[in-house]
Scaffold this active site. Structure first.
Site, PDB file in Angstrom:
ATOM      1  N   LYS A 111       0.839  -1.287   0.145  1.00  0.00           N
ATOM      2  CA  LYS A 111      -0.078  -0.132  -0.061  1.00  0.00           C
ATOM      3  C   LYS A 111       0.884   1.286   0.208  1.00  0.00           C
ATOM      4  O   LYS A 111       0.434   2.561  -0.350  1.00  0.00           O
ATOM      5  CB  LYS A 111      -1.001   0.158   1.215  1.00  0.00           C
ATOM      6  CG  LYS A 111      -2.037  -0.944   0.856  1.00  0.00           C
ATOM      7  CD  LYS A 111      -3.416  -0.902   1.997  1.00  0.00           C
ATOM      8  CE  LYS A 111      -4.308  -1.840   1.481  1.00  0.00           C
ATOM      9  NZ  LYS A 111      -5.393  -1.820   2.467  1.00  0.00           N
ATOM     10  N   LYS A 193      -5.592  -9.922  -6.795  1.00  0.00           N
ATOM     11  CA  LYS A 193      -6.923 -10.140  -6.111  1.00  0.00           C
ATOM     12  C   LYS A 193      -7.925  -9.173  -6.158  1.00  0.00           C
ATOM     13  O   LYS A 193      -7.390  -8.064  -6.793  1.00  0.00           O
ATOM     14  CB  LYS A 193      -6.649 -10.326  -4.246  1.00  0.00           C
ATOM     15  CG  LYS A 193      -6.187  -9.040  -3.782  1.00  0.00           C
ATOM     16  CD  LYS A 193      -6.556  -8.923  -2.138  1.00  0.00           C
ATOM     17  CE  LYS A 193      -6.491  -7.808  -1.624  1.00  0.00           C
ATOM     18  NZ  LYS A 193      -7.286  -7.400  -0.329  1.00  0.00           N
ATOM     19  N   LYS A 196     -10.840  -3.701  -3.763  1.00  0.00           N
ATOM     20  CA  LYS A 196     -11.760  -2.156  -3.590  1.00  0.00           C
ATOM     21  C   LYS A 196     -10.943  -1.194  -4.384  1.00  0.00           C
ATOM     22  O   LYS A 196     -11.469  -0.006  -4.788  1.00  0.00           O
ATOM     23  CB  LYS A 196     -12.090  -1.654  -2.153  1.00  0.00           C
ATOM     24  CG  LYS A 196     -13.180  -2.177  -1.591  1.00  0.00           C
ATOM     25  CD  LYS A 196     -13.164  -1.819   0.015  1.00  0.00           C
ATOM     26  CE  LYS A 196     -13.501  -2.963   0.902  1.00  0.00           C
ATOM     27  NZ  LYS A 196     -13.156  -3.036   2.104  1.00  0.00           N
TER      28      LYS A 196
HETATM   29  P1  ATP Z   1      -8.076  -3.041  -0.383  1.00  0.00           P
HETATM   30  O1  ATP Z   1      -8.535  -3.987  -1.887  1.00  0.00           O
HETATM   31  O2  ATP Z   1      -8.406  -1.814  -0.655  1.00  0.00           O
HETATM   32  O3  ATP Z   1      -7.038  -3.644   0.374  1.00  0.00           O
HETATM   33  P2  ATP Z   1     -10.117  -5.214   0.296  1.00  0.00           P
HETATM   34  O4  ATP Z   1     -10.833  -5.275  -0.658  1.00  0.00           O
HETATM   35  O5  ATP Z   1      -8.755  -6.084   0.829  1.00  0.00           O
HETATM   36  O6  ATP Z   1      -9.490  -3.811   0.358  1.00  0.00           O
HETATM   37  P3  ATP Z   1     -10.524  -5.087   3.263  1.00  0.00           P
HETATM   38  O7  ATP Z   1     -11.343  -4.250   4.224  1.00  0.00           O
HETATM   39  O8  ATP Z   1      -8.952  -5.121   3.508  1.00  0.00           O
HETATM   40  O9  ATP Z   1     -10.671  -5.239   1.870  1.00  0.00           O
HETATM   41  O10 ATP Z   1     -10.938  -6.487   3.659  1.00  0.00           O
HETATM   42  C1  ATP Z   1     -11.696  -7.202   4.196  1.00  0.00           C
HETATM   43  C2  ATP Z   1     -11.908  -8.672   4.356  1.00  0.00           C
HETATM   44  O11 ATP Z   1     -12.153  -9.266   3.106  1.00  0.00           O
HETATM   45  C3  ATP Z   1     -10.743  -9.123   4.795  1.00  0.00           C
HETATM   46  O12 ATP Z   1     -10.783 -10.271   5.819  1.00  0.00           O
HETATM   47  C4  ATP Z   1     -10.020  -9.748   3.620  1.00  0.00           C
HETATM   48  O13 ATP Z   1      -8.740 -10.695   4.015  1.00  0.00           O
HETATM   49  C5  ATP Z   1     -10.970 -10.213   2.906  1.00  0.00           C
HETATM   50  N1  ATP Z   1     -10.751 -10.084   1.423  1.00  0.00           N
HETATM   51  C6  ATP Z   1     -10.591  -8.611   0.740  1.00  0.00           C
HETATM   52  N2  ATP Z   1     -10.185  -9.055  -0.426  1.00  0.00           N
HETATM   53  C7  ATP Z   1     -10.491 -10.301  -0.481  1.00  0.00           C
HETATM   54  C8  ATP Z   1     -10.323 -11.317  -1.844  1.00  0.00           C
HETATM   55  N3  ATP Z   1     -10.097 -10.715  -3.132  1.00  0.00           N
HETATM   56  N4  ATP Z   1     -10.715 -12.527  -1.667  1.00  0.00           N
HETATM   57  C9  ATP Z   1     -11.054 -13.124  -0.505  1.00  0.00           C
HETATM   58  N5  ATP Z   1     -10.964 -12.228   0.518  1.00  0.00           N
HETATM   59  C10 ATP Z   1     -10.786 -11.069   0.579  1.00  0.00           C
END
Ligand code: ATP
Ligand code: LTN
Length: 327
Positions: A111, A193, A196
């Protein structure tokens, strides 16, 4: 019953990766464990947030949890900033943590890349706040996506070091990573992955995407060169779509593979899009009902904060005592 804890950041919409990796496993855990679940608003401010957006996103995250099946009578659901012991314990643990181990956190490196000296200090120390979140509640199980595993391991290391120095205070938590779906990949690039912070909206399916948007995103999702509908380590795109299909329908991947033997991507994608729409439509209806009653949402969060404060206060009083801060 074992104690489990998980959280999600209120940083905007939530996508299918969040649902499959974090929310759905938590909903299931409610019946097998004593679950604590919160909206990590103090984690979200590690990157700049407009106050009015943060407020809206906190309510939105709470409503999403509830719409996905979190039962607030059974599960303690609250907002992190309403329980001051989180930030207090985070400070104490910052004094236990070592620069070297925090510098190793991959998510920080990811990040902070390209942002030079302007990233917040909070973005760097955030895994320590996360350790405090976990350790305050005598947590045994932490269900998270693969990307958070390293942070849970840091929480374990800090707990062990603290216990050694000041006597048994914290339980040692275990991360719980689901086998399929721990890492849902981007629809536009199956090597990264679903996220967001992706630059293109084609990367993800938001839980609030309209049916036509879902159909379009699935139909344009990248696929691999071969046409067979089968999971394969070397074919991340189709493997990802199969994982999503299985997660939204509850059907095992093998059963879906058999159902599409000899069929083409076109038909598979059409059915996948409909399965997602069928899954999301009732969820979206519940979500709008919940969001329409802000007073009730706030009542649920107030009640959760009161219950969380009881447990957290007890632990932080003990911490103050063992480190010598209680006179
Ligand atoms: P960013 O992409 O901005 O890092 P994020 O989409 O990863 O955000 P978070 O709020 O960091 O969202 O994650 C919330 C939860 O969702 C965490 O437990 C994380 O491990 C899970 N998560 C996030 N993205 C994925 C994914 N692509 N697949 C499975 N689990 C996910
Ligand atoms: N860092 C997590 C959210 C989070 C969390 C936690 C998860 C904050 N505190 C404690 C499990 C346990 C993320 O999803 N980015």
């Amino acid at each position: 019953m074992k104690k489990a804890l998980t959280a999600i950041q209120p940083s905007g919409f939530l996508h299918l990766g969040n649902y499959i990796g974090a929310i759905e496993p938590a909903v299931k855990l409610q019946t097998e464990t004593k679950l604590t679940m919160f909206i990590a608003d103090y984690h979200a401010i590690t990157v700049p947030q407009k106050p009015e957006d943060l407020r809206r996103n906190i309510l939105f995250a709470a409503a999403t949890y509830l719409a996905c099946g979190i039962n607030p009578n059974r599960t303690t659901l609250f907002q992190q900033s309403r329980v001051p012991a989180h930030t207090e314990l985070a400070w104490v643990l910052q004094c236990v943590a070592r620069m070297g181990e925090v510098e190793r956190m991959i998510q920080y490196k990811d990040k902070a890349v390209g942002k030079g000296e302007s990233v917040s200090v909070g973005l760097f120390t955030y895994p320590i706040l996360m350790a405090a979140d976990i350790l305050l509640y005598n947590t045994e199980i932490v269900p998270v996506g693969e990307d958070q595993k390293q942070h849970v391991e840091l929480a374990r290391d800090l707990a062990e070091r603290f216990n050694k120095q000041f006597g048994d205070t914290f339980l040692i938590p275990e991360p719980q990573i689901r086998k399929d779906g721990a890492r849902i990949m981007g629809l536009d690039d199956a090597t990264k992955k679903m996220s967001k912070s992706a630059t293109s909206a084609k990367n993800y399916i938001s839980l609030t995407d309209e049916p036509d948007v879902v159909r379009k995103k699935i139909m344009t999702a990248v696929t691999d060169s071969s046409t067979e509908i089968r999971t394969d380590r070397n074919r991340p795109a189709i493997t990802n779509l199969l994982t999503i299909f299985s997660a939204v329908t509850g059907r095992p991947i093998e059963a879906i593979e058999i159902a599409y033997l000899g069929k083409g991507y076109g038909e598979f994608k059409k059915d996948l899009a409909e399965a997602i729409v069928e899954y999301l439509t009732p969820l979206q209806a519940k979500l709008s009902l919940l969001l329409a009653d802000e007073t009730e949402l706030k009542r649920i969060l107030d009640d959760g904060a009161a219950r969380a404060n009881e447990v957290a206060e007890h632990k932080i009083r003990h911490v103050r005592k063992v480190i010598g801060a209680k006179l």
